[in-house]
Design a protein around this motif. Sequence first.
Motif, PDB file in Angstrom:
ATOM      1  N   VAL A  91       1.498  -1.214  -0.147  1.00 44.91           N
ATOM      2  CA  VAL A  91       0.029  -0.305  -0.603  1.00 44.91           C
ATOM      3  C   VAL A  91       1.039   1.306   0.140  1.00 44.91           C
ATOM      4  O   VAL A  91       0.781   2.267  -0.698  1.00 44.91           O
ATOM      5  CB  VAL A  91      -0.962   0.036   1.021  1.00 44.91           C
ATOM      6  N   SER A  92       1.968   0.691   1.047  1.00 47.10           N
ATOM      7  CA  SER A  92       2.945   2.164   0.896  1.00 47.10           C
ATOM      8  C   SER A  92       3.471   2.627  -0.351  1.00 47.10           C
ATOM      9  O   SER A  92       3.485   3.674  -0.637  1.00 47.10           O
ATOM     10  CB  SER A  92       3.933   2.383   1.978  1.00 47.10           C
TER      11      SER A  92
ATOM     12  N   ARG B 161       1.591   1.727  -3.378  1.00 49.74           N
ATOM     13  CA  ARG B 161       1.283   1.583  -4.278  1.00 49.74           C
ATOM     14  C   ARG B 161       1.345   2.453  -6.017  1.00 49.74           C
ATOM     15  O   ARG B 161       1.527   2.142  -6.996  1.00 49.74           O
ATOM     16  CB  ARG B 161      -0.745   1.937  -4.092  1.00 49.74           C
TER      17      ARG B 161
ATOM     18  N   SER C  83      -5.870  -0.002  -4.091  1.00 49.07           N
ATOM     19  CA  SER C  83      -6.362   0.975  -3.114  1.00 49.07           C
ATOM     20  C   SER C  83      -6.070   1.600  -2.001  1.00 49.07           C
ATOM     21  O   SER C  83      -4.933   0.482  -1.459  1.00 49.07           O
ATOM     22  CB  SER C  83      -7.723   0.929  -3.216  1.00 49.07           C
ATOM     23  N   GLU C  84      -6.298   2.420  -1.518  1.00 49.08           N
ATOM     24  CA  GLU C  84      -5.263   2.817  -0.169  1.00 49.08           C
ATOM     25  C   GLU C  84      -6.274   2.283   0.849  1.00 49.08           C
ATOM     26  O   GLU C  84      -4.998   2.215   1.782  1.00 49.08           O
ATOM     27  CB  GLU C  84      -6.085   4.016  -0.369  1.00 49.08           C
TER      28      GLU C  84
END
Length: 740
Positions: free
Chosen positions: A588-589, A591, A603-604
Amino acid sequence: MDSADLRGSKRKADDADTPPSPASATPQLPRRIKPLDQVVVNKIAAGEIIVAPVHALKELIENSVDAGSTSIDILVKDGGLKLLQISDNGHGIDENDLPILCERFTTSKLQSFEDLQSIGTYGFRGEALASISHIAHLTITTRTANSPIGLRATYSDSKLITPKPGQPANPKPVHRNKGTQITVEDLFYNVPSRRRAFRSPSEEYTKILDLVGRHAVHCGGVAFSCKKYGDADVGVSTTAGATTTDRIRRIHGNAVANELLPFEVSDEYLGFKVKGMLSNANYHVKKTTLLLFINNRSVDSSSIRKGIESTYAPFLPKGGHPFAYMSLDIEPHRVDVNVHPTKREVNFLHEEEIVQKICESLQEKLAAVDTSRSYALTQALLPSAKAVPSNSSGQKAAARAASRTEEGAQPLVAKPKKPYDYNMVRADTRDRKITTMLQPKSQKEDGGSAEGDEYEYDDNRQWTSVKYQTIKKLRKAVWDTKHKDLCELFHNHAFVGIVDEQRRLAAVQHGLKLYLVDYAAVAFELFYQIGLSDFSNYGTIRLNPPLALKDILEIAVEDERKRAEDVDSDSSNEFDWEGAYKIVDTLVSRRDLLKEYFSMDISEQGELVSIPLLLKGYMPSLGKLPSFILRLGPNVDWYSELECFDTFLRELALFYVPEILPKVDTSSDSPDNEKEEEGGAGGWRDATALAKRKDELNRTVETILFPAFKRRLIAPPSLLQGVTEIANLRGLYKIFERSC
């Protein structure tokens, strides 16, 4: 005699066995390394750029065309060694640019190294005039549209000099029309060894005429003339308004101009467009004439030349060769023009696919227009057949064939010699099986899957230039380590069939030999190379609905736990289960990086929205997705650019490798006998679904993977372990002969 004196000289017979005295030997000290004088450096560089007068003229013609000229006149004396003069009506040279005009690496066409990715002009390095000034007497007369008078400047060793002693070295005002005239005198006057290497002025003049003729055919809207100094006759002369056919007629004659076919083909995915004029099957000469321009640059390409010759071979008599003029336009960021000092060669992406596309279209073109010729030829070779009306080209071919037959000459269609059986190849790599033409439709027209909207393809790639030196370095490593024989095998093989699905082995034929190929290992190399060549330009496979990374990792962790327990009950405690869930935070970091470079959209909230599409029509097994996500944590170096790209692409290639399916239990169709087998997440519980997936995968391997091997694979030496020769036609004949 000193030992140093003996080196390179003959010794007498009585001295041959007498060693030099150690006491008299002088110790040899290593020579010190010193920088070359700048004059020597410049002359070495000039020798690389300007090899012959024709190379100097090529640079000057390209500069004139870049200057927007519509008329170019060339004057030659002694093959260009005594005088080489070119005059144009271009935009001229500004007065303020004249002092540095002949210095090395001064140019108006390039500002930064990244501009090489989109270069669209002929010259760009700023070395042509500098090189000429070091090995010849150079005079430039120019006038711009805004200047009331022309200027004449003389150069030597890249610097402005005075034409006469005692005068300043500034450019002199002269009368001159708009444009530029460059005069090169006494070429190689200070390099006598190079000047003595030329055989005759007439031979150099022939090369110059060929060069001018090539540009005269290609450069529409530009009038060309070239002649010898003092001669009234012009060697080459074309007008600005002449068509391509007229220019070919003026330079190469009526014989080829009357037999030309317009040719054009393009491909958006490969990013190229080619057009030109090629001879039909009624014209042939002893040597192929290829006028090839890539992005308006006159170059030579052995692969394109061989492809054209092999395509024409079935249509021409033995020993006959075609005429071809081709203008190939490729997106600038896919072409590297800075690979040869004289810019004679260029490198471009997907060269083999582009050549194959050109040859396929050319073959269709020739086959379409060859029908009447073949029929007319048949009428000529069969005296009992009745004559039929035909077009002019067909009648000419028939007349030639009839005249040869009447004179007792060997007919055009000679009876081929029967080859020995053990030299006969049993398959043609261009042949297709009928099963490959009857593929079931696996996708909806709107892009969704055939069995629900679990995913959808999006292959509308937006090609952008890759500026990362790390990717270029990885690409270069692939090219530098390619195995020539393996590349030949994969590019010209004929697929035979899948031999072992568990070990992922398939049989292919190449020439007279049969090979066993580990297609899993080959697929890994293919997808890794596709990841490099299409970097940041992938298609996407959108997941609908998106999958939560946490849920995917739970499946992966559970599979790892079961696998560890099966191997060793105590080893499961060694696995860092909690650390596995930190992979979600890692992905996620990053992305933004994953989406921009790898088309992997997260997605976040930590949901996987899409994964990259590497090969159109090929869907990786989603059962391998949990393992792929899990391996992105410990197996990808996220802190080094080169290592990050390399390791991620290798994990992506491993994900795309076809999966191993369990054996299908066909002992009974009863639901009670259906066994749960490990086949990815969740296993296979339905034998019918497993059999269906098996058929689908086998068809994909045959119709998508192996054709991709043929088009795109650059085989490394490591694949030698995955290719085994299992049969040789000649060897089998020897065995059968002994047994009979």
